[in-house]
Scaffold this motif. Structure first.
Motif, short mmCIF file in Angstrom:
data_model
loop_
_atom_site.label_atom_id
_atom_site.label_comp_id
_atom_site.label_asym_id
_atom_site.label_seq_id
_atom_site.Cartn_x
_atom_site.Cartn_y
_atom_site.Cartn_z
N PRO A 3 24.51 21.52 11.47
CA PRO A 3 23.17 21.02 11.15
C PRO A 3 23.23 19.64 10.51
O PRO A 3 24.29 19.16 10.10
N LEU A 4 22.09 19.00 10.43
CA LEU A 4 21.99 17.76 9.68
C LEU A 4 22.25 18.02 8.21
O LEU A 4 22.04 19.14 7.71
N ALA A 5 22.74 17.02 7.51
CA ALA A 5 22.94 17.16 6.07
C ALA A 5 21.61 17.50 5.40
O ALA A 5 20.57 16.92 5.74
N ARG A 6 21.64 18.43 4.48
CA ARG A 6 20.41 18.85 3.83
C ARG A 6 19.86 17.73 2.95
O ARG A 6 20.56 17.21 2.08
N PRO A 7 18.62 17.32 3.18
CA PRO A 7 18.04 16.27 2.33
C PRO A 7 17.68 16.82 0.96
O PRO A 7 17.49 18.03 0.80
N ALA A 8 17.59 15.95 -0.01
CA ALA A 8 17.13 16.38 -1.32
C ALA A 8 15.70 16.87 -1.20
O ALA A 8 14.86 16.21 -0.58
N PRO A 9 15.38 18.03 -1.75
CA PRO A 9 14.00 18.52 -1.66
C PRO A 9 13.03 17.62 -2.40
O PRO A 9 13.41 16.93 -3.36
N TRP A 10 11.79 17.63 -1.96
CA TRP A 10 10.75 16.85 -2.62
C TRP A 10 10.44 17.49 -3.97
O TRP A 10 10.03 18.64 -4.03
N THR A 11 10.64 16.77 -5.04
CA THR A 11 10.42 17.32 -6.39
C THR A 11 9.31 16.62 -7.15
O THR A 11 8.91 17.07 -8.22
N ARG A 12 8.82 15.50 -6.61
CA ARG A 12 7.72 14.81 -7.28
C ARG A 12 6.41 15.55 -7.04
O ARG A 12 6.32 16.38 -6.13
N PRO A 13 5.40 15.26 -7.83
CA PRO A 13 4.11 15.92 -7.61
C PRO A 13 3.59 15.63 -6.20
O PRO A 13 3.79 14.53 -5.66
N LEU A 14 2.93 16.60 -5.61
CA LEU A 14 2.30 16.37 -4.31
C LEU A 14 1.11 15.44 -4.48
O LEU A 14 0.48 15.40 -5.53
N PRO A 15 0.81 14.65 -3.45
CA PRO A 15 -0.32 13.71 -3.57
C PRO A 15 -1.63 14.44 -3.87
O PRO A 15 -1.83 15.58 -3.44
N GLU A 16 -2.49 13.77 -4.60
CA GLU A 16 -3.78 14.36 -4.91
C GLU A 16 -4.59 14.59 -3.64
O GLU A 16 -4.58 13.77 -2.73
N HIS A 164 -11.14 5.12 19.11
CA HIS A 164 -11.25 4.74 17.69
C HIS A 164 -9.84 4.41 17.22
O HIS A 164 -9.00 5.30 17.10
N GLU A 165 -9.57 3.13 17.01
CA GLU A 165 -8.23 2.72 16.57
C GLU A 165 -8.18 2.69 15.05
O GLU A 165 -9.03 2.10 14.41
N TYR A 166 -7.17 3.33 14.50
CA TYR A 166 -6.97 3.34 13.05
C TYR A 166 -5.61 2.73 12.74
O TYR A 166 -4.71 2.68 13.60
N GLY A 167 -5.46 2.26 11.51
CA GLY A 167 -4.19 1.69 11.06
C GLY A 167 -3.67 2.43 9.86
O GLY A 167 -4.24 3.43 9.41
N PHE A 168 -2.57 1.94 9.34
CA PHE A 168 -1.91 2.57 8.20
C PHE A 168 -1.89 1.57 7.05
O PHE A 168 -0.88 0.91 6.79
N ASP A 169 -3.02 1.51 6.39
CA ASP A 169 -3.17 0.55 5.30
C ASP A 169 -3.18 1.22 3.94
O ASP A 169 -3.47 0.59 2.93
N GLY A 170 -2.88 2.51 3.92
CA GLY A 170 -2.88 3.25 2.67
C GLY A 170 -1.51 3.30 2.02
O GLY A 170 -0.51 2.79 2.55
N ALA A 171 -1.45 3.96 0.89
CA ALA A 171 -0.23 4.02 0.08
C ALA A 171 0.85 4.87 0.73
O ALA A 171 0.57 5.65 1.65
N PRO A 172 2.11 4.72 0.29
CA PRO A 172 3.15 5.64 0.75
C PRO A 172 2.74 7.09 0.52
O PRO A 172 2.00 7.40 -0.43
N TYR A 173 3.23 7.97 1.38
CA TYR A 173 2.80 9.37 1.32
C TYR A 173 3.96 10.28 1.66
O TYR A 173 4.49 10.24 2.77
#
Length: 287
Positions: A3-16, A164-173
Protein backbone atom coordinates in the motif's frame (compact mmCIF):
# COMPACT_ATOMS: atom_id res chain seq x y z
CA UNK A 1 0.73 -5.36 -3.35
CA UNK A 2 2.34 -2.81 -1.04
CA UNK A 3 0.00 0.00 0.00
CA UNK A 4 0.91 3.66 -0.12
CA UNK A 5 2.64 5.00 2.97
CA UNK A 6 0.02 5.93 5.54
CA UNK A 7 -0.41 9.72 5.66
CA UNK A 8 -0.62 11.53 8.95
CA UNK A 9 -4.29 11.71 9.93
CA UNK A 10 -6.02 15.06 9.89
CA UNK A 11 -5.90 16.34 13.47
CA UNK A 12 -6.76 20.02 13.04
CA UNK A 13 -10.31 21.22 13.57
CA UNK A 14 -12.64 20.56 10.64
CA UNK A 15 -13.63 23.68 8.68
CA UNK A 16 -16.65 25.54 9.94
CA UNK A 17 -19.93 24.63 8.27
CA UNK A 18 -23.38 26.01 8.95
CA UNK A 19 -25.83 23.89 6.96
CA UNK A 20 -29.28 25.46 7.14
CA UNK A 21 -32.38 23.78 8.50
CA UNK A 22 -34.03 21.86 5.68
CA UNK A 23 -30.82 21.01 3.86
CA UNK A 24 -30.60 17.31 2.89
CA UNK A 25 -29.06 14.95 0.34
CA UNK A 26 -30.63 12.12 -1.68
CA UNK A 27 -29.15 9.28 -3.71
CA UNK A 28 -30.49 8.92 -7.27
CA UNK A 29 -29.13 5.61 -8.67
CA UNK A 30 -29.42 5.26 -12.44
CA UNK A 31 -27.73 1.91 -13.07
CA UNK A 32 -24.51 -0.06 -12.76
CA UNK A 33 -21.86 -1.60 -14.96
CA UNK A 34 -19.63 -4.58 -14.27
CA UNK A 35 -15.89 -4.79 -13.92
CA UNK A 36 -13.38 -6.86 -11.96
CA UNK A 37 -11.74 -5.71 -8.77
CA UNK A 38 -8.36 -6.47 -10.37
CA UNK A 39 -9.07 -3.68 -12.87
CA UNK A 40 -10.29 -1.25 -10.21
CA UNK A 41 -7.50 -1.18 -7.64
CA UNK A 42 -4.07 -2.73 -7.12
CA UNK A 43 -4.29 -6.09 -5.39
CA UNK A 44 -7.91 -6.70 -6.44
CA UNK A 45 -8.98 -10.16 -7.57
CA UNK A 46 -10.20 -11.15 -11.03
CA UNK A 47 -12.72 -13.40 -9.28
CA UNK A 48 -14.23 -10.39 -7.51
CA UNK A 49 -16.90 -8.92 -9.80
CA UNK A 50 -17.84 -5.35 -8.89
CA UNK A 51 -20.99 -3.49 -9.88
CA UNK A 52 -19.87 0.08 -10.48
CA UNK A 53 -22.50 2.64 -9.55
CA UNK A 54 -23.69 5.28 -12.00
CA UNK A 55 -25.47 7.70 -9.71
CA UNK A 56 -26.33 11.28 -8.94
CA UNK A 57 -26.75 12.95 -5.56
CA UNK A 58 -29.34 15.66 -5.08
CA UNK A 59 -28.33 18.36 -2.61
CA UNK A 60 -31.35 20.29 -1.37
CA UNK A 61 -30.56 23.72 0.04
CA UNK A 62 -32.83 26.68 0.83
CA UNK A 63 -30.88 28.84 -1.65
CA UNK A 64 -31.35 26.35 -4.50
CA UNK A 65 -30.56 22.72 -5.18
CA UNK A 66 -27.65 21.04 -6.95
CA UNK A 67 -27.11 17.65 -8.49
CA UNK A 68 -23.68 16.11 -8.10
CA UNK A 69 -23.20 14.21 -11.40
CA UNK A 70 -25.97 12.92 -13.65
CA UNK A 71 -25.47 9.13 -13.99
CA UNK A 72 -26.84 7.21 -16.98
CA UNK A 73 -29.18 8.95 -19.41
CA UNK A 74 -32.02 7.83 -21.63
CA UNK A 75 -29.52 7.44 -24.49
CA UNK A 76 -27.00 5.38 -22.54
CA UNK A 77 -26.88 2.62 -25.19
CA UNK A 78 -25.83 5.15 -27.82
CA UNK A 79 -23.38 6.71 -25.37
CA UNK A 80 -21.72 3.35 -24.65
CA UNK A 81 -21.47 2.76 -28.40
CA UNK A 82 -19.37 5.94 -28.65
CA UNK A 83 -16.71 4.43 -26.39
CA UNK A 84 -13.69 2.47 -27.53
CA UNK A 85 -14.59 -1.22 -27.57
CA UNK A 86 -12.04 -2.23 -24.95
CA UNK A 87 -13.57 0.06 -22.30
CA UNK A 88 -17.17 -1.06 -22.82
CA UNK A 89 -18.63 -3.25 -20.07
CA UNK A 90 -21.94 -5.01 -19.41
CA UNK A 91 -24.32 -2.56 -17.85
CA UNK A 92 -27.75 -2.43 -16.25
CA UNK A 93 -29.96 0.63 -16.44
CA UNK A 94 -32.53 2.04 -14.05
CA UNK A 95 -34.53 5.23 -14.19
CA UNK A 96 -32.74 8.39 -15.26
CA UNK A 97 -32.29 11.27 -12.85
CA UNK A 98 -34.92 13.22 -14.77
CA UNK A 99 -37.41 10.36 -14.46
CA UNK A 100 -36.76 10.02 -10.73
CA UNK A 101 -37.20 13.74 -10.11
CA UNK A 102 -40.45 13.79 -12.07
CA UNK A 103 -41.79 10.63 -10.40
CA UNK A 104 -41.25 12.24 -6.99
CA UNK A 105 -43.04 15.40 -8.09
CA UNK A 106 -39.88 17.47 -7.72
CA UNK A 107 -40.09 21.06 -8.98
CA UNK A 108 -37.11 21.46 -11.30
CA UNK A 109 -37.44 25.21 -10.91
CA UNK A 110 -35.47 24.84 -7.69
CA UNK A 111 -32.51 23.19 -9.44
CA UNK A 112 -29.50 25.48 -9.83
CA UNK A 113 -27.55 23.00 -11.93
CA UNK A 114 -25.55 19.80 -12.26
CA UNK A 115 -22.13 20.01 -10.65
CA UNK A 116 -20.04 17.39 -12.46
CA UNK A 117 -17.17 15.81 -10.56
CA UNK A 118 -15.76 15.46 -14.07
CA UNK A 119 -17.06 15.11 -17.62
CA UNK A 120 -16.61 11.40 -18.41
CA UNK A 121 -19.54 9.58 -19.99
CA UNK A 122 -20.77 7.74 -16.89
CA UNK A 123 -21.10 11.04 -15.00
CA UNK A 124 -22.53 13.14 -17.84
CA UNK A 125 -24.78 10.73 -19.79
CA UNK A 126 -27.84 11.71 -17.73
CA UNK A 127 -27.66 15.32 -18.86
CA UNK A 128 -29.89 14.17 -21.71
CA UNK A 129 -32.77 13.81 -19.23
CA UNK A 130 -32.16 17.27 -17.74
CA UNK A 131 -32.55 19.49 -20.77
CA UNK A 132 -31.80 23.14 -20.11
CA UNK A 133 -30.32 22.58 -16.65
CA UNK A 134 -27.06 24.52 -16.20
CA UNK A 135 -23.85 22.50 -15.97
CA UNK A 136 -21.38 23.67 -13.33
CA UNK A 137 -17.74 23.25 -14.40
CA UNK A 138 -14.42 24.91 -13.74
CA UNK A 139 -12.24 26.25 -16.55
CA UNK A 140 -9.85 23.27 -16.47
CA UNK A 141 -12.68 20.77 -16.96
CA UNK A 142 -14.36 22.87 -19.64
CA UNK A 143 -11.15 22.74 -21.69
CA UNK A 144 -10.72 19.02 -21.05
CA UNK A 145 -14.33 18.25 -22.02
CA UNK A 146 -14.03 20.32 -25.19
CA UNK A 147 -10.74 18.82 -26.40
CA UNK A 148 -10.15 15.34 -25.01
CA UNK A 149 -11.42 12.21 -26.82
CA UNK A 150 -12.99 11.04 -23.55
CA UNK A 151 -15.24 14.10 -23.65
CA UNK A 152 -17.11 12.77 -26.68
CA UNK A 153 -20.28 11.80 -24.81
CA UNK A 154 -20.28 15.06 -22.88
CA UNK A 155 -20.05 17.00 -26.11
CA UNK A 156 -22.99 14.97 -27.45
CA UNK A 157 -25.32 15.60 -24.48
CA UNK A 158 -24.29 19.11 -23.42
CA UNK A 159 -25.78 21.28 -26.20
CA UNK A 160 -28.70 23.24 -24.80
CA UNK A 161 -27.23 23.28 -21.30
CA UNK A 162 -25.95 26.68 -20.13
CA UNK A 163 -22.53 26.50 -18.49
CA UNK A 164 -21.94 28.00 -15.07
CA UNK A 165 -18.17 28.35 -14.69
CA UNK A 166 -16.82 28.58 -11.16
CA UNK A 167 -13.30 29.12 -9.86
CA UNK A 168 -11.32 28.36 -6.75
CA UNK A 169 -10.87 31.67 -5.05
CA UNK A 170 -11.55 30.50 -1.51
CA UNK A 171 -9.26 29.52 1.33
CA UNK A 172 -7.34 26.24 1.63
CA UNK A 173 -9.63 23.40 2.65
CA UNK A 174 -8.65 20.13 4.35
CA UNK A 175 -5.19 20.10 2.81
CA UNK A 176 -6.26 21.31 -0.65
CA UNK A 177 -4.74 24.66 -1.59
CA UNK A 178 -7.96 26.50 -2.52
CA UNK A 179 -11.70 26.00 -2.62
CA UNK A 180 -15.10 27.19 -3.82
CA UNK A 181 -17.83 27.61 -1.20
CA UNK A 182 -21.05 27.23 -3.20
CA UNK A 183 -23.49 28.82 -0.76
CA UNK A 184 -21.10 30.78 1.45
CA UNK A 185 -22.10 28.80 4.55
CA UNK A 186 -19.56 25.96 4.35
CA UNK A 187 -22.23 23.36 3.60
CA UNK A 188 -21.02 22.59 0.04
CA UNK A 189 -17.36 23.20 -0.71
CA UNK A 190 -15.64 22.18 -3.95
CA UNK A 191 -11.88 21.60 -4.32
CA UNK A 192 -9.81 20.89 -7.42
CA UNK A 193 -8.35 17.38 -7.58
CA UNK A 194 -7.10 17.40 -11.15
CA UNK A 195 -5.27 14.09 -11.40
CA UNK A 196 -7.95 12.01 -13.14
CA UNK A 197 -9.04 14.75 -15.53
CA UNK A 198 -7.66 18.28 -15.54
CA UNK A 199 -10.70 19.69 -13.75
CA UNK A 200 -11.82 16.78 -11.59
CA UNK A 201 -13.22 17.92 -8.26
CA UNK A 202 -14.16 16.68 -4.83
CA UNK A 203 -17.40 17.98 -3.35
CA UNK A 204 -17.50 18.21 0.45
CA UNK A 205 -21.05 18.35 1.82
CA UNK A 206 -22.17 18.92 5.40
CA UNK A 207 -25.82 18.38 6.32
CA UNK A 208 -27.65 19.02 9.60
CA UNK A 209 -26.81 18.29 12.34
CA UNK A 210 -23.21 18.25 11.07
CA UNK A 211 -22.81 14.94 9.21
CA UNK A 212 -20.04 15.30 6.62
CA UNK A 213 -19.55 13.66 3.23
CA UNK A 214 -16.76 13.75 0.66
CA UNK A 215 -17.99 12.94 -2.86
CA UNK A 216 -14.64 12.20 -4.47
CA UNK A 217 -15.64 11.34 -8.06
CA UNK A 218 -13.05 9.02 -9.65
CA UNK A 219 -10.18 9.80 -7.31
CA UNK A 220 -10.51 6.08 -6.67
CA UNK A 221 -13.15 3.88 -8.26
CA UNK A 222 -13.82 1.81 -5.14
CA UNK A 223 -13.59 2.51 -1.41
CA UNK A 224 -10.79 -0.09 -1.31
CA UNK A 225 -8.51 2.63 -2.68
CA UNK A 226 -9.05 4.55 0.56
CA UNK A 227 -9.20 1.69 3.04
CA UNK A 228 -6.32 -0.32 1.52
CA UNK A 229 -4.36 2.81 0.49
CA UNK A 230 -3.90 1.56 -3.06
CA UNK A 231 -4.00 3.21 -6.47
CA UNK A 232 -5.44 1.95 -9.71
CA UNK A 233 -3.47 -0.81 -11.48
CA UNK A 234 -0.53 0.69 -13.36
CA UNK A 235 -1.94 0.18 -16.87
CA UNK A 236 -5.42 1.41 -15.96
CA UNK A 237 -3.95 4.48 -14.32
CA UNK A 238 -1.93 5.28 -17.43
CA UNK A 239 -5.06 4.92 -19.55
CA UNK A 240 -7.47 6.74 -17.23
CA UNK A 241 -5.51 9.38 -15.33
CA UNK A 242 -4.06 12.54 -16.81
CA UNK A 243 -1.65 13.14 -13.92
CA UNK A 244 -1.08 10.02 -11.78
CA UNK A 245 1.35 11.83 -9.49
CA UNK A 246 -1.16 14.51 -8.63
CA UNK A 247 -3.87 11.91 -8.19
CA UNK A 248 -1.68 10.07 -5.68
CA UNK A 249 -1.14 13.28 -3.71
CA UNK A 250 -4.87 13.99 -3.57
CA UNK A 251 -5.67 10.37 -2.73
CA UNK A 252 -3.39 10.62 0.30
CA UNK A 253 -5.10 13.85 1.35
CA UNK A 254 -8.45 12.07 1.37
CA UNK A 255 -7.09 8.97 3.10
CA UNK A 256 -6.01 11.29 5.92
CA UNK A 257 -9.69 12.25 6.36
CA UNK A 258 -11.03 8.69 6.61
CA UNK A 259 -13.01 8.31 9.79
CA UNK A 260 -13.83 12.02 10.00
CA UNK A 261 -16.49 11.94 7.29
CA UNK A 262 -18.24 9.58 4.89
CA UNK A 263 -16.07 9.16 1.79
CA UNK A 264 -18.06 8.30 -1.34
CA UNK A 265 -16.20 7.25 -4.51
CA UNK A 266 -18.62 7.82 -7.38
CA UNK A 267 -18.63 4.19 -8.50
CA UNK A 268 -18.63 2.39 -5.13
CA UNK A 269 -22.22 1.21 -4.74
CA UNK A 270 -21.95 0.39 -1.04
CA UNK A 271 -20.65 3.85 -0.19
CA UNK A 272 -24.11 5.28 -0.88
CA UNK A 273 -25.71 3.08 1.79
CA UNK A 274 -27.62 5.21 4.27
CA UNK A 275 -28.15 8.13 1.88
CA UNK A 276 -31.94 8.23 1.43
CA UNK A 277 -33.75 8.06 -1.89
CA UNK A 278 -35.92 10.93 -3.02
CA UNK A 279 -39.58 10.34 -2.14
CA UNK A 280 -42.64 12.44 -3.00
CA UNK A 281 -42.80 13.47 0.64
CA UNK A 282 -39.19 14.67 0.59
CA UNK A 283 -39.64 16.41 -2.76
CA UNK A 284 -42.70 18.27 -1.47
CA UNK A 285 -41.03 19.68 1.64
CA UNK A 286 -40.89 23.46 1.55
CA UNK A 287 -37.51 25.13 1.76
Amino acid sequence: MSPLARPAPWTRPLPEAHPPVGMAIYHLPTGTYETRAALAFRGGSFRDKRHFAASAVLVRHPEGDLLIDAGFGAGVAAHVAMLLRFVRAPYQVGRTVGEQLDAAGYDRGGLLGVLLTHSHWDHASGLDSLRGTPVWMNANERRYAAEDPDGKVFRHVSPGHPTHEYGFDGAPYLGFPSSHDVYGDGSVVVVLAGGHTAGSVIVFVTVPPGERYAFIGDLTWQIDGIRRRVERPWLLSRLADGDPGRLRQDLLRVIALDGLMRIVPAHDLGSYDGIPRLTPEAAARSR
